[in-house]
Motif scaffolding. Structure first.
Motif, PDB file in Angstrom:
ATOM      1  N   SER A  19      30.869  83.759  37.996  1.00 35.95           N
ATOM      2  CA  SER A  19      29.710  84.484  37.488  1.00 35.95           C
ATOM      3  C   SER A  19      28.990  83.919  37.171  1.00 35.95           C
ATOM      4  CB  SER A  19      31.031  85.973  37.345  1.00 35.95           C
ATOM      5  OG  SER A  19      31.167  85.784  36.358  1.00 35.95           O
ATOM      6  N   ILE A  20      28.773  83.543  35.461  1.00 36.87           N
ATOM      7  CA  ILE A  20      28.194  83.153  34.498  1.00 36.87           C
ATOM      8  C   ILE A  20      28.085  81.768  35.060  1.00 36.87           C
ATOM      9  CG2 ILE A  20      29.807  82.199  32.867  1.00 36.87           C
ATOM     10  CD1 ILE A  20      28.589  83.234  30.798  1.00 36.87           C
ATOM     11  N   ARG A  21      28.137  80.787  34.950  1.00 35.87           N
ATOM     12  CA  ARG A  21      27.741  79.313  35.431  1.00 35.87           C
ATOM     13  C   ARG A  21      26.645  79.951  37.212  1.00 35.87           C
ATOM     14  NH1 ARG A  21      26.428  74.740  34.433  1.00 35.87           N
ATOM     15  NH2 ARG A  21      25.908  73.257  35.523  1.00 35.87           N
ATOM     16  N   LEU A  22      26.397  80.830  37.640  1.00 33.29           N
ATOM     17  CA  LEU A  22      25.667  80.921  38.806  1.00 33.29           C
ATOM     18  C   LEU A  22      25.107  81.900  38.214  1.00 33.29           C
ATOM     19  CD1 LEU A  22      27.285  81.831  41.758  1.00 33.29           C
ATOM     20  CD2 LEU A  22      26.732  79.378  40.851  1.00 33.29           C
ATOM     21  N   ARG A  23      24.415  82.803  36.802  1.00 33.13           N
ATOM     22  CA  ARG A  23      23.934  83.216  36.040  1.00 33.13           C
ATOM     23  C   ARG A  23      22.825  82.205  35.700  1.00 33.13           C
ATOM     24  NH1 ARG A  23      27.005  87.177  33.269  1.00 33.13           N
ATOM     25  NH2 ARG A  23      26.152  87.060  31.592  1.00 33.13           N
ATOM     26  N   SER A  24      23.746  81.264  34.485  1.00 36.73           N
ATOM     27  CA  SER A  24      23.258  80.086  34.169  1.00 36.73           C
ATOM     28  C   SER A  24      22.142  79.374  34.426  1.00 36.73           C
ATOM     29  CB  SER A  24      24.211  79.133  32.982  1.00 36.73           C
ATOM     30  OG  SER A  24      24.504  78.373  34.205  1.00 36.73           O
ATOM     31  N   LEU A  25      22.139  78.615  35.660  1.00 36.11           N
ATOM     32  CA  LEU A  25      21.431  77.942  36.600  1.00 36.11           C
ATOM     33  C   LEU A  25      20.641  79.394  37.176  1.00 36.11           C
ATOM     34  CD1 LEU A  25      24.949  76.469  38.438  1.00 36.11           C
ATOM     35  CD2 LEU A  25      23.118  75.646  36.864  1.00 36.11           C
ATOM     36  N   ALA A  26      20.952  80.367  37.170  1.00 28.45           N
ATOM     37  CA  ALA A  26      19.686  80.830  37.723  1.00 28.45           C
ATOM     38  C   ALA A  26      18.541  81.520  36.826  1.00 28.45           C
ATOM     39  CB  ALA A  26      19.738  82.908  38.376  1.00 28.45           C
ATOM     40  N   ASP A  28      18.150  79.228  33.693  1.00 22.90           N
ATOM     41  CA  ASP A  28      17.841  78.630  32.964  1.00 22.90           C
ATOM     42  C   ASP A  28      17.715  76.961  33.654  1.00 22.90           C
ATOM     43  OD1 ASP A  28      16.658  79.501  29.932  1.00 22.90           O
ATOM     44  OD2 ASP A  28      18.840  80.139  29.840  1.00 22.90           O
ATOM     45  N   PRO A  29      17.031  76.620  34.816  1.00 22.04           N
ATOM     46  CA  PRO A  29      17.840  76.035  36.324  1.00 22.04           C
ATOM     47  C   PRO A  29      17.090  74.783  35.670  1.00 22.04           C
ATOM     48  CG  PRO A  29      15.433  77.162  36.808  1.00 22.04           C
ATOM     49  CD  PRO A  29      15.837  77.712  34.990  1.00 22.04           C
ATOM     50  N   ASP A  30      16.358  74.268  34.527  1.00 18.18           N
ATOM     51  CA  ASP A  30      16.222  73.071  33.658  1.00 18.18           C
ATOM     52  C   ASP A  30      16.510  72.736  32.602  1.00 18.18           C
ATOM     53  OD1 ASP A  30      14.019  72.985  35.942  1.00 18.18           O
ATOM     54  OD2 ASP A  30      12.460  74.218  34.340  1.00 18.18           O
ATOM     55  N   ALA A  31      17.600  73.495  32.495  1.00 20.27           N
ATOM     56  CA  ALA A  31      18.772  73.061  31.452  1.00 20.27           C
ATOM     57  C   ALA A  31      20.260  72.714  31.912  1.00 20.27           C
ATOM     58  CB  ALA A  31      19.295  74.925  30.754  1.00 20.27           C
ATOM     59  N   PHE A  32      20.182  72.387  32.958  1.00 15.20           N
ATOM     60  CA  PHE A  32      21.247  71.219  33.365  1.00 15.20           C
ATOM     61  C   PHE A  32      21.290  70.262  34.536  1.00 15.20           C
ATOM     62  CE2 PHE A  32      22.242  76.612  33.035  1.00 15.20           C
ATOM     63  CZ  PHE A  32      23.417  76.424  31.887  1.00 15.20           C
ATOM     64  N   GLY A  33      21.913  69.637  34.221  1.00 15.50           N
ATOM     65  CA  GLY A  33      22.533  68.436  34.883  1.00 15.50           C
ATOM     66  C   GLY A  33      22.891  69.326  37.039  1.00 15.50           C
ATOM     67  N   SER A  34      23.305  70.698  37.075  1.00 14.29           N
ATOM     68  CA  SER A  34      23.180  70.782  37.917  1.00 14.29           C
ATOM     69  C   SER A  34      22.637  71.765  38.329  1.00 14.29           C
ATOM     70  CB  SER A  34      24.526  71.540  38.495  1.00 14.29           C
ATOM     71  OG  SER A  34      24.839  71.128  40.055  1.00 14.29           O
ATOM     72  N   ALA A  88      27.559  72.577  30.254  1.00 12.01           N
ATOM     73  CA  ALA A  88      27.832  73.920  31.127  1.00 12.01           C
ATOM     74  C   ALA A  88      27.316  75.113  29.681  1.00 12.01           C
ATOM     75  CB  ALA A  88      28.985  74.178  31.907  1.00 12.01           C
ATOM     76  N   MET A  89      26.689  74.393  28.962  1.00 11.43           N
ATOM     77  CA  MET A  89      26.916  75.557  26.937  1.00 11.43           C
ATOM     78  C   MET A  89      25.322  76.132  27.608  1.00 11.43           C
ATOM     79  SD  MET A  89      29.270  75.405  25.087  1.00 11.43           S
ATOM     80  CE  MET A  89      27.969  75.472  23.460  1.00 11.43           C
ATOM     81  N   TRP A  90      25.764  77.856  27.751  1.00 17.05           N
ATOM     82  CA  TRP A  90      24.975  78.593  27.775  1.00 17.05           C
ATOM     83  C   TRP A  90      25.405  79.820  27.219  1.00 17.05           C
ATOM     84  CZ3 TRP A  90      24.418  83.304  30.821  1.00 17.05           C
ATOM     85  CH2 TRP A  90      23.101  83.624  31.067  1.00 17.05           C
ATOM     86  N   THR A  91      24.211  80.886  26.576  1.00 18.01           N
ATOM     87  CA  THR A  91      24.379  82.151  26.608  1.00 18.01           C
ATOM     88  C   THR A  91      23.584  83.138  26.950  1.00 18.01           C
ATOM     89  OG1 THR A  91      25.262  81.511  24.482  1.00 18.01           O
ATOM     90  CG2 THR A  91      25.093  83.392  24.097  1.00 18.01           C
ATOM     91  N   ASP A  92      23.813  84.349  27.733  1.00 15.46           N
ATOM     92  CA  ASP A  92      22.939  84.869  28.274  1.00 15.46           C
ATOM     93  C   ASP A  92      22.256  85.673  27.104  1.00 15.46           C
ATOM     94  OD1 ASP A  92      22.769  87.635  28.280  1.00 15.46           O
ATOM     95  OD2 ASP A  92      24.022  87.853  29.707  1.00 15.46           O
ATOM     96  N   ASN A 127      13.849  71.566  23.992  1.00 15.26           N
ATOM     97  CA  ASN A 127      15.233  72.638  24.625  1.00 15.26           C
ATOM     98  C   ASN A 127      15.329  73.627  22.684  1.00 15.26           C
ATOM     99  OD1 ASN A 127      16.789  75.146  24.099  1.00 15.26           O
ATOM    100  ND2 ASN A 127      17.893  74.360  26.491  1.00 15.26           N
ATOM    101  N   VAL A 128      14.493  73.428  21.951  1.00 17.56           N
ATOM    102  CA  VAL A 128      14.443  73.350  20.271  1.00 17.56           C
ATOM    103  C   VAL A 128      15.508  74.706  20.190  1.00 17.56           C
ATOM    104  CG1 VAL A 128      13.049  73.957  18.436  1.00 17.56           C
ATOM    105  CG2 VAL A 128      12.543  73.155  20.190  1.00 17.56           C
ATOM    106  N   PRO A 129      15.722  75.948  20.713  1.00 16.56           N
ATOM    107  CA  PRO A 129      16.838  76.672  19.982  1.00 16.56           C
ATOM    108  C   PRO A 129      18.444  76.256  20.490  1.00 16.56           C
ATOM    109  CG  PRO A 129      15.369  77.895  21.239  1.00 16.56           C
ATOM    110  CD  PRO A 129      14.669  76.504  21.291  1.00 16.56           C
TER     111      PRO A 129
END
Length: 164
Positions: A19-26, A28-34, A88-92, A127-129
């Motif tokens: 659930s959170i992995r798919l939310r992260s990809l949706a 911030d699509p340019d932040a991940f290798g997938s 896969a680092m990401w925060t809502d 991705n400065v932050p």
């Protein structure tokens, strides 16, 4: 600020991770290798297998809802040495600025330290932050860059956690 629960996941936690992995990809699509398109079609067995791989998968949970995530896999550094490569680092977005990345990284360090592993990660250039969060935790740039994923012009920069 209330303390949120940090959990290292097991294969039975696949739905929480998904659930959170798919939310992260949706989000911030340019932040991940997938990509969302690639991972949205993974079935339960695939998610369970990902969580069963050697390397931790961590989420920060608020009232049962995952709000931050990160993980790692073992990466060969030399013939006889490995490190934990953070992924896969990401925060809502509603939770950003609350040091949840540091909570995830703390859990990853706690997993890696008894195994004698250092940590490395790739951060999207621009991705400065995220870069600031990693630097505040103790990561430093190696200067090495590579495409974020095959066929993408976007680059990532490698960072390693300073020992000390």
């Amino acid at each position: 600020m209330e303390e949120l629960e940090t959990r290292v996941l097991q294969p039975d936690d696949w739905a929480l991770w998904r659930s959170i992995r798919l939310r992260s990809l949706a989000a911030d699509p340019d932040a991940f290798g997938s990509t969302l398109e690639h991972e949205a079609v993974i079935d339960e067995d695939g998610w369970r297998a990902w969580l069963a791989e050697v390397g931790p998968r961590v989420v920060v949970v608020d009232g049962g809802e995952p709000v931050a995530l990160g993980g790692g896999y073992l990466e060969d550094v030399a013939e006889d040495r490995q490190r934990l490569h953070v992924i896969a680092m990401w925060t809502d977005p509603a939770y950003r600025g609350r040091r949840l990345a540091a909570q995830v990284l703390d859990a990853l360090v706690k997993w890696a330290a008894p195994r004698g592993l250092g940590l490395a990660l790739d951060v999207a250039i621009g991705n400065v932050p995220a870069r600031r969060a990693y630097e505040a935790f103790g990561f430093v740039s190696t200067g090495a860059t590579r495409p974020i994923r095959y066929g993408s012009p976007a680059l990532t920069e490698q960072m390693v956690l300073r020992r000390g």
